[in-house]
Scaffold this motif. Structure first.
Motif, PDB file in Angstrom:
ATOM      1  N   ASP A  41       1.171   8.791   8.926  1.00  0.00           N
ATOM      2  CA  ASP A  41       1.394   8.922   7.534  1.00  0.00           C
ATOM      3  C   ASP A  41       2.961   8.367   7.035  1.00  0.00           C
ATOM      4  O   ASP A  41       3.023   7.351   6.056  1.00  0.00           O
ATOM      5  CB  ASP A  41       1.163  10.038   6.836  1.00  0.00           C
ATOM      6  CG  ASP A  41      -0.131  10.486   6.405  1.00  0.00           C
ATOM      7  OD1 ASP A  41      -0.998   9.555   6.607  1.00  0.00           O
ATOM      8  OD2 ASP A  41      -0.444  11.443   6.090  1.00  0.00           O
ATOM      9  N   VAL A  44       2.978   4.493   7.580  1.00  0.00           N
ATOM     10  CA  VAL A  44       1.876   4.006   6.585  1.00  0.00           C
ATOM     11  C   VAL A  44       2.716   3.944   5.209  1.00  0.00           C
ATOM     12  O   VAL A  44       2.678   2.887   4.535  1.00  0.00           O
ATOM     13  CB  VAL A  44       0.530   4.645   6.524  1.00  0.00           C
ATOM     14  CG1 VAL A  44      -0.268   4.223   5.090  1.00  0.00           C
ATOM     15  CG2 VAL A  44      -0.148   4.462   7.815  1.00  0.00           C
ATOM     16  N   SER A  45       3.283   4.900   4.965  1.00  0.00           N
ATOM     17  CA  SER A  45       3.977   4.997   3.589  1.00  0.00           C
ATOM     18  C   SER A  45       5.276   4.067   3.608  1.00  0.00           C
ATOM     19  O   SER A  45       5.441   3.352   2.491  1.00  0.00           O
ATOM     20  CB  SER A  45       4.507   6.429   3.420  1.00  0.00           C
ATOM     21  OG  SER A  45       3.452   7.447   3.355  1.00  0.00           O
ATOM     22  N   GLU A  48       3.983   0.456   3.154  1.00  0.00           N
ATOM     23  CA  GLU A  48       3.430  -0.046   1.736  1.00  0.00           C
ATOM     24  C   GLU A  48       4.651   0.053   0.874  1.00  0.00           C
ATOM     25  O   GLU A  48       4.819  -0.779  -0.168  1.00  0.00           O
ATOM     26  CB  GLU A  48       2.501   1.251   1.471  1.00  0.00           C
ATOM     27  CG  GLU A  48       1.865   0.851   0.245  1.00  0.00           C
ATOM     28  CD  GLU A  48       0.410   1.501  -0.148  1.00  0.00           C
ATOM     29  OE1 GLU A  48      -0.238   1.150  -1.208  1.00  0.00           O
ATOM     30  OE2 GLU A  48       0.311   2.196   0.671  1.00  0.00           O
ATOM     31  N   ARG A  49       5.606   1.038   0.800  1.00  0.00           N
ATOM     32  CA  ARG A  49       6.524   1.004  -0.193  1.00  0.00           C
ATOM     33  C   ARG A  49       7.571  -0.098   0.162  1.00  0.00           C
ATOM     34  O   ARG A  49       7.963  -0.603  -1.023  1.00  0.00           O
ATOM     35  CB  ARG A  49       7.411   2.418   0.069  1.00  0.00           C
ATOM     36  CG  ARG A  49       8.521   2.711  -0.817  1.00  0.00           C
ATOM     37  CD  ARG A  49       9.230   4.260  -0.483  1.00  0.00           C
ATOM     38  NE  ARG A  49       9.782   4.362   0.994  1.00  0.00           N
ATOM     39  CZ  ARG A  49       9.061   4.944   1.850  1.00  0.00           C
ATOM     40  NH1 ARG A  49       8.182   5.721   1.702  1.00  0.00           N
ATOM     41  NH2 ARG A  49       9.536   5.110   2.975  1.00  0.00           N
ATOM     42  N   GLY A  52       4.996  -3.671   0.738  1.00  0.00           N
ATOM     43  CA  GLY A  52       3.683  -3.644  -0.151  1.00  0.00           C
ATOM     44  C   GLY A  52       2.254  -4.120   0.910  1.00  0.00           C
ATOM     45  O   GLY A  52       1.486  -4.570   0.417  1.00  0.00           O
ATOM     46  N   PHE A  53       2.864  -3.496   1.984  1.00  0.00           N
ATOM     47  CA  PHE A  53       1.735  -3.668   2.948  1.00  0.00           C
ATOM     48  C   PHE A  53       0.770  -2.668   3.239  1.00  0.00           C
ATOM     49  O   PHE A  53       1.031  -1.571   3.564  1.00  0.00           O
ATOM     50  CB  PHE A  53       2.194  -4.015   4.477  1.00  0.00           C
ATOM     51  CG  PHE A  53       1.203  -4.799   5.570  1.00  0.00           C
ATOM     52  CD1 PHE A  53       1.003  -6.004   5.567  1.00  0.00           C
ATOM     53  CD2 PHE A  53       0.707  -3.982   6.443  1.00  0.00           C
ATOM     54  CE1 PHE A  53       0.073  -6.315   6.391  1.00  0.00           C
ATOM     55  CE2 PHE A  53      -0.296  -4.223   7.335  1.00  0.00           C
ATOM     56  CZ  PHE A  53      -0.764  -5.648   7.235  1.00  0.00           C
ATOM     57  N   GLN A  54      -0.645  -2.524   3.008  1.00  0.00           N
ATOM     58  CA  GLN A  54      -1.445  -1.625   3.263  1.00  0.00           C
ATOM     59  C   GLN A  54      -2.244  -1.765   4.552  1.00  0.00           C
ATOM     60  O   GLN A  54      -2.842  -2.601   4.938  1.00  0.00           O
ATOM     61  CB  GLN A  54      -2.408  -1.684   2.107  1.00  0.00           C
ATOM     62  CG  GLN A  54      -3.579  -0.515   2.074  1.00  0.00           C
ATOM     63  CD  GLN A  54      -4.372  -0.512   0.847  1.00  0.00           C
ATOM     64  OE1 GLN A  54      -4.784  -1.711   0.375  1.00  0.00           O
ATOM     65  NE2 GLN A  54      -4.931   0.759   0.429  1.00  0.00           N
ATOM     66  N   ILE A  55      -2.013  -0.624   5.363  1.00  0.00           N
ATOM     67  CA  ILE A  55      -2.407  -0.470   6.760  1.00  0.00           C
ATOM     68  C   ILE A  55      -4.142  -0.004   6.696  1.00  0.00           C
ATOM     69  O   ILE A  55      -4.154   0.636   6.020  1.00  0.00           O
ATOM     70  CB  ILE A  55      -1.573   0.299   7.630  1.00  0.00           C
ATOM     71  CG1 ILE A  55      -0.224  -0.218   7.738  1.00  0.00           C
ATOM     72  CG2 ILE A  55      -2.477   0.539   8.853  1.00  0.00           C
ATOM     73  CD1 ILE A  55       0.641   0.535   8.373  1.00  0.00           C
ATOM     74  N   ASP A  56      -4.709  -0.632   7.525  1.00  0.00           N
ATOM     75  CA  ASP A  56      -6.265  -0.135   7.864  1.00  0.00           C
ATOM     76  C   ASP A  56      -6.073   0.759   9.104  1.00  0.00           C
ATOM     77  O   ASP A  56      -6.056   0.395  10.164  1.00  0.00           O
ATOM     78  CB  ASP A  56      -7.118  -1.644   8.208  1.00  0.00           C
ATOM     79  CG  ASP A  56      -8.540  -0.906   8.674  1.00  0.00           C
ATOM     80  OD1 ASP A  56      -8.778   0.357   8.567  1.00  0.00           O
ATOM     81  OD2 ASP A  56      -9.353  -1.968   8.915  1.00  0.00           O
TER      82      ASP A  56
END
Length: 82
Positions: A41, A44-45, A48-49, A52-56
């Motif tokens: 987590d 991942v956070s 993204e923060r 701007g990348f969202q992990i699968d």
């Protein structure tokens, strides 16, 4: 069923209800450990923060060295652990 690639070998298959986990693959002994998505987590956070990348997470594999190899202890050989 879903699959993932853990390096250059054959794909590894899982039942769909077991798909949400992260693979930790030891580059030294080949041991594969499955951990829950919550274990990554913070990564991942941060991605993204900051990017701007969202992990699968269902397809996330992390390569490194397992605890046994880092300690210099003989490993039991490659194989899944939970």
């Amino acid at each position: 069923m879903t699959h993932t690639h853990l390096g250059h070998g054959a794909p590894r298959y899982h039942l769909a209800d077991e798909a949400e986990h992260v693979h930790l693959v030891c580059a030294e002994c080949g041991r594969i450990t499955e951990v829950p998505p919550e274990a990554v987590d913070p990564l991942v956070s941060a991605l993204e923060r900051n990017h701007g990348f969202q992990i699968d997470v269902g397809h996330l594999t992390v390569f490194g060295r397992c605890e046994s190899c880092r300690a210099g202890a003989p490993a039991g050989g490659p194989g899944p652990t939970a």
